[in-house]
Each structure stands twice: as C-alpha cells, then as structure tokens.
Design a protein around this motif. Structure first.
Motif, PDB file in Angstrom:
ATOM      1  N   LEU A   1     -14.370  10.196  -2.344  1.00  0.00           N
ATOM      2  CA  LEU A   1     -15.228   9.678  -3.405  1.00  0.00           C
ATOM      3  C   LEU A   1     -14.446   9.536  -4.714  1.00  0.00           C
ATOM      4  N   ALA A   2     -13.676  10.564  -5.057  1.00  0.00           N
ATOM      5  CA  ALA A   2     -12.942  10.573  -6.321  1.00  0.00           C
ATOM      6  C   ALA A   2     -11.572   9.928  -6.138  1.00  0.00           C
ATOM      7  N   PRO A   3     -11.265   8.890  -6.889  1.00  0.00           N
ATOM      8  CA  PRO A   3      -9.964   8.225  -6.720  1.00  0.00           C
ATOM      9  C   PRO A   3      -8.777   9.178  -6.829  1.00  0.00           C
ATOM     10  N   GLY A   4      -8.856  10.115  -7.757  1.00  0.00           N
ATOM     11  CA  GLY A   4      -7.750  11.034  -7.942  1.00  0.00           C
ATOM     12  C   GLY A   4      -7.524  11.960  -6.771  1.00  0.00           C
ATOM     13  N   TYR A   5      -8.531  12.072  -5.895  1.00  0.00           N
ATOM     14  CA  TYR A   5      -8.410  12.932  -4.719  1.00  0.00           C
ATOM     15  C   TYR A   5      -7.892  12.165  -3.502  1.00  0.00           C
ATOM     16  N   GLN A   6      -7.833  10.830  -3.600  1.00  0.00           N
ATOM     17  CA  GLN A   6      -7.296   9.990  -2.532  1.00  0.00           C
ATOM     18  C   GLN A   6      -5.765  10.113  -2.555  1.00  0.00           C
ATOM     19  N   PRO A   7      -5.150  10.602  -1.491  1.00  0.00           N
ATOM     20  CA  PRO A   7      -3.694  10.821  -1.524  1.00  0.00           C
ATOM     21  C   PRO A   7      -2.901   9.605  -1.982  1.00  0.00           C
TER      22      PRO A   7
ATOM     23  N   ILE B   1     -14.908  -1.603  -9.446  1.00  0.00           N
ATOM     24  CA  ILE B   1     -15.141  -2.912  -8.841  1.00  0.00           C
ATOM     25  C   ILE B   1     -13.910  -3.338  -8.056  1.00  0.00           C
ATOM     26  N   LYS B   2     -14.127  -3.701  -6.790  1.00  0.00           N
ATOM     27  CA  LYS B   2     -13.023  -4.158  -5.946  1.00  0.00           C
ATOM     28  C   LYS B   2     -12.360  -5.388  -6.568  1.00  0.00           C
ATOM     29  N   GLY B   3     -11.053  -5.368  -6.614  1.00  0.00           N
ATOM     30  CA  GLY B   3     -10.308  -6.465  -7.201  1.00  0.00           C
ATOM     31  C   GLY B   3     -10.042  -6.288  -8.680  1.00  0.00           C
ATOM     32  N   GLU B   4     -10.770  -5.350  -9.320  1.00  0.00           N
ATOM     33  CA  GLU B   4     -10.566  -5.082 -10.750  1.00  0.00           C
ATOM     34  C   GLU B   4     -10.000  -3.688 -10.992  1.00  0.00           C
ATOM     35  N   THR B   5     -10.604  -2.688 -10.331  1.00  0.00           N
ATOM     36  CA  THR B   5     -10.153  -1.308 -10.557  1.00  0.00           C
ATOM     37  C   THR B   5      -9.729  -0.619  -9.266  1.00  0.00           C
TER      38      THR B   5
ATOM     39  N   THR C   1      -3.571  -0.419  -7.506  1.00  0.00           N
ATOM     40  CA  THR C   1      -2.232  -0.942  -7.770  1.00  0.00           C
ATOM     41  C   THR C   1      -1.657  -0.260  -9.007  1.00  0.00           C
ATOM     42  N   GLU C   2      -0.377  -0.423  -9.188  1.00  0.00           N
ATOM     43  CA  GLU C   2       0.280   0.159 -10.354  1.00  0.00           C
ATOM     44  C   GLU C   2      -0.320  -0.396 -11.643  1.00  0.00           C
ATOM     45  N   GLU C   3      -0.648  -1.686 -11.636  1.00  0.00           N
ATOM     46  CA  GLU C   3      -1.240  -2.312 -12.819  1.00  0.00           C
ATOM     47  C   GLU C   3      -2.620  -1.737 -13.109  1.00  0.00           C
ATOM     48  N   GLN C   4      -3.422  -1.506 -12.068  1.00  0.00           N
ATOM     49  CA  GLN C   4      -4.755  -0.944 -12.257  1.00  0.00           C
ATOM     50  C   GLN C   4      -4.673   0.480 -12.787  1.00  0.00           C
TER      51      GLN C   4
END
Length: 563
Positions: free
Chosen positions: A447-453, A392-396, A408-411
């Motif tokens: 698609l996968a967050p971990g694949y986003q540089p 969810i945008k703004g949460e994760t 973000t670092e907090e997320q």
C-alpha cells in the motif's frame, strides 16, 4: 459517563506513516483484501448538491486547507460531492478541545489524537455502530476489528487508523524510535558502528569541539505538550524495550514495571545534565514548541537528537529534499542509530500492533453524518486507497509488465514536500479511515510506496547507498534488531477510564516529570543528586504499585485472549 473501550488482544499490525510518500509475517487476522462486489463497482454518482464539512486535526503536521484544493481531494469531491475544510492544531491541544467542549460547538469531524479522552468524556462523538453496518467498504476493512473498537457501553465512537488489510509489509525506513546524527559526523569519524549512548554522545562532543566556529548545538530534545514522551521514553528504549508507553513488560514473567524512578532514567537525565554543563545541550528544549523544534532540526545546526521517525519526518524530509538537489547537502541529512545502554539487542522498532485508543470521530454537531460516512466508504475502495497512497498512474507511479507498482527517477525527484502538500499525499497519509500503512493491496503490491522494495531502492541517492554500504545493509531497518512479537502491543493503547486510578496516575506522573525533568537537566552537576531526591519524594506519593498491577493484569489478559 466516559465512553471507554473494552480491551481485547491486539492482533493486527501497523506502523504510523510519517507523511513522506515516498518484523514481520503476514498477520493471522489480516483482512482478505480481495475487492468486494461493492468495491468493484464504479465510484458513487456524485450528489447534485456539494457540501463542505469541517475537520479538526489535533496534530500540527500541515497547513490548514480545503481538501478540494489538492489533487486527491478534488478527485474525491468529484466522486462524492463532499469536501473537507481541515484545520490543524495551533497551540495547546487540551485547551483547544476544552474550548470546544465548553461551547458545545464542534467541527463536523475530529481527529483529536491525545485529546480523545476529553471528547469521549464530554459525549462529543456520535455512535457509529449502526452506520458502519450500512457501508460495505467500512465494514470490509474494519470488520475484524469491530469488537476491539467498542466502548464499554457496546457502542463505537471513533475509527482507528492502524488496521492492516491483506498481508503485512515491513518498513525499510525508520518511522519509529532512533538516535539520529548528522551524516557528516559519521563520515568524519570513519563511519563507526555506534551501539551505546556513551559512544554516541562522545562522538557528538568531539565533533562540536572540532567545529567551534559553526554555532552548533550538540543535542536537543522535544518536550512540547503531549510530545514530552520523546524525552521521557528514552530510558525505556536504552533498556532494550519498544514503545509500550509508561511500562516495560518483562518477556518471561509478562509483568509490567514503570521506569521513571529507575537507575536508567537517572542515567539518562544525568547524561543530559552533563551535556548541558558542557554547553552541548539546547536549554530551549524545555520551552520550544513543536514548530520551533522542527525549525531547529532543519537548520543544519543540530548534531543529534532522539525522536520517532514519524514525528521528526517533516524536518528530515526538507533536508533530504535539499540533498537531492545538491548532493553536498547530504552531510546534514540525519542517520538513525540503534542504541542501548550496554550495546545489546535494541527494540526500537515497533512490533505489529493495533492502537485502540486513538482515531477519528463524527461529532454531535455534524450536519449530515451519512454524507460523511458515504465519503469514508468511497475512500476505502481499493482504487481510492491506491490514489491516496500511490497517486495517479502515469503521473506519480507506473506499473511494470508483472503488475508491480514503481516510480521512475523523475517521479521520485518531483515528489518533495511541496508536492506532497499540493497533491494531497501529506493530508491523506493518516487521519482518515484507511488501510493501515503496512497493508498489502489485493494484487500483492505494498500500500505504501516507501514500503515497496522497488521504490525504496529507487528512492535512494548515491549518498544514501554509500552510507548503507558502509554499514553493510541495504535498508535502514536492517541496522536495527527485528522486533519481538508482543500480542498486547502497544501497552499505551490499552484504554483507561477517565477518573480511574490508572488515568489519575498518568496525569499526576506527567505533572511531576514536566516539573522536575527541566530542573534535573539544567541543574548544576553538584546539585543533581539533591534534585533527584526531591523528584523521588514527589513520585513516591503515586500509587505506582497499583498502576503496575493493573497493567500486568491487562497484559496477561491480552496474552490469554490470543491463545
């Protein structure tokens, strides 16, 4: 009669996600990911009546749960009125599925993993062919792959997970094969660049000798049930080949050869035998179940192991979470290493491929297949693929001025394993109709967050960055050689008819290796040659030449089809 898939050339690309929500040109056959008219409309109005379907997952990768108890599942239930009660495997997969078949009483939805052939042979799945035509998002995402999804009778009985939508996004992490070792071992040794198995095991042996009072285990392997391949596949990788299953495919002649009786397999088992004789190998590797194996990996007492990133991820993620809270715990995080026998080019990372013999089906016991298909079609809207992957945008996650997704670092800090379960990232990371993990969204984001540089770099701790810098790389994948293209990949995904000579060969091979590998590894070193001779004698009864001939024909057919 068993429903058998017709093999055609693999042309799509994917890498299985290990559930941590945290080589390589765009596929020529990738789906146009521009949102269709059907996708741009609001989510379907929720039906007045709500319904819960049962869902059996043949992999023990999470606790049982109602999906509407997760954040993602509740949002999807609000959109569709549909919930799924998910049950995960406990015990033996073959026995569990055998009980379903004997009773002729199935869960509504089944992802049987390696047990899929049992269910196909029993006629446990309904035909999805006509249903797929009724649902625009399913048709949009799977359209280019429908011919590869058909059984010999022309019907489609299950939906695979490895289809790529949009462009192909490479993985900066290691979700495939690697030789893992605790970071403290590398740090103490001055960060050596390990390239061979001998270097790796010598480092482990020396480290355990220096830390005699810590109760360390030098090496363990995974052998439980169908996961036995985590032990038996190793010679193939040390020979410099990717995970094609039971064969190594020569890149010049394209001939497929098995490796179970080669000097490479003998060397691997003899290495384990040597480690065992020195008290460095965990004998329980041949009796531990998967949960026990993961518990040992997360205990901080195991120095090294070989496994696939997606399979060992649950344990490794717990160690990473601990290291985020306390940087001193980084010593126990596992670092992946690319090893071969001679220190040459590895092929541990998978080339792009499309897995045709695994997937998710609707059973003949399902009460309302159309409601299930409606849920899947809604899930395949791009906004819901963003939900199941980014959240969810703004949460994760956030979006910058250029439309790039980031965290973000907090997320990043809050998205640990407990959060993955509660939010639903763990449950929706795999096992559903979905965009394949390596897919690209219509706006160019991964698609996968971990694949986003941007996310990968933000997710690195100071200790991560230190060890990557010591090895002169920015990502873990850069430690490994880029995979060569193999249009047939993975060869293990080429379907085989139940009762066929190829299927019988594999079943018998499994019986022989599971009987003799423990004997070979745990034997007195002086008895190893005799046990190896007994093993070869047992293996010689198989029609290995016929199996290799069949596989070679399938490989060459895939190459011809791709021209």
């Amino acid at each position: 009669m068993a429903a058998i898939l017709v093999f055609t050339a693999a042309c799509s690309k994917d890498n299985k996600n290990n559930g941590n929500n945290n080589g390589n040109n765009a596929s020529p056959s990738a789906v146009d990911s521009s949102p269709s008219a059907s996708e741009s409309t609001p989510a379907s109005e929720a039906p007045k009546d709500k319904v819960t379907f049962t869902f059996f997952n043949g992999v023990a990768n999470a606790p049982d749960a109602n999906m509407n108890e997760t954040t993602i599942g509740k949002i999807l239930e609000d959109q569709t009125g549909v919930n799924f009660k998910m049950e995960h495997l406990v015990g033996d997969l073959k026995a569990k599925i055998g009980t379903m078949i004997a009773s002729n009483d199935y869960p509504d939805v089944i992802d049987p993993d390696a047990g899929i052939d049992q269910l196909l042979d029993a006629g446990a799945f309904i035909d999805l062919t006509d249903l797929i035509e009724k649902y625009p998002n399913i048709k949009r995402v799977y359209g280019p792959y429908l011919s590869q999804m058909k059984a010999a009778d022309g019907k489609i009985y299950f939906i695979p997970f490895s289809n790529v939508v949009g462009g192909y996004t490479p993985d900066p992490n290691i979700n495939q094969g690697a030789f893992w070792i605790q970071r403290r071992v590398l740090k103490e040794a001055g960060y050596p660049k390990l390239k061979t198995l001998d270097e790796y095991t010598k480092l482990i042996e020396d480290f355990v000798a220096k830390h005699k009072n810590e109760g360390l285990t030098g090496l363990i392997t995974l052998t439980h049930d169908w996961r036995f391949f985590a032990t038996s596949n190793v010679p193939m990788h040390l020979d410099g080949y990717p995970n094609d299953g039971n064969v190594e495919v020569d890149m010049t002649t394209f001939e497929a050869k098995t490796y179970y009786t080669t000097d490479s397999t003998k060397r691997w088992l003899q290495k384990l035998n040597d480690l065992n004789s020195k008290g460095l190998f965990d004998k329980a590797s041949f009796v531990d179940n998967y949960d026990q194996y993961l518990a040992k990996l997360s205990s901080k007492k195991v120095v090294g192991f070989f496994d696939y990133g997606w399979q060992s991820g649950n344990a490794r993620n717990l160690l990473k979470d601990a290291a985020r809270q306390d940087p001193a715990q980084d010593d126990f995080v596992y670092q992946p290493m690319p090893l071969t026998w001679d220190g040459g080019k590895d092929q541990l990372q998978d080339p792009p491929g499309f897995v045709k013999n695994r997937g998710l089906g609707i059973s003949v016991s399902a009460r309302d297949p159309e409601r299930i298909m409606e849920y899947w079609d809604n899930l395949l809207k791009e906004e819901n693929q963003v939900l199941r992957s980014w959240g969810i945008k703004g949460e994760t996650y956030e979006v910058d001025g250029n439309g790039r997704f980031f965290r973000t670092e907090e997320q990043i800090k809050k998205i640990d394993e407990p959060f993955n379960l509660k939010f639903g990232f763990r449950y929706y990371a795999w096992d559903w109709p979905q965009y394949g993990t390596n897919s690209t969204l219509s706006d160019g984001n991964a698609l996968a967050p971990g694949y986003q540089p941007e996310v990968f770099q933000m997710s690195l701790t100071a200790e991560d960055k230190l060890i990557l810098d010591k090895y002169g790389v920015k990502t873990y994948a850069e430690l490994f050689a880029k995979p060569d293209d193999r249009v047939w990949f993975p060869a293990w995904g080429i379907p085989k008819a139940q009762g066929s000579p190829e299927q019988i060969w594999e079943t018998t091979k499994d019986e022989i290796t599971k009987k003799y590998y423990p004997k070979l590894v745990l034997a007195k070193p002086a008895d190893f040659e005799k046990v190896w001779g007994d093993y070869l004698a047992a293996f010689s009864k198989l029609d290995t030449a016929g199996y290799e001939k069949w596989y070679t024909a399938q490989i060459k057919a895939a190459i011809d089809a791709a021209k």
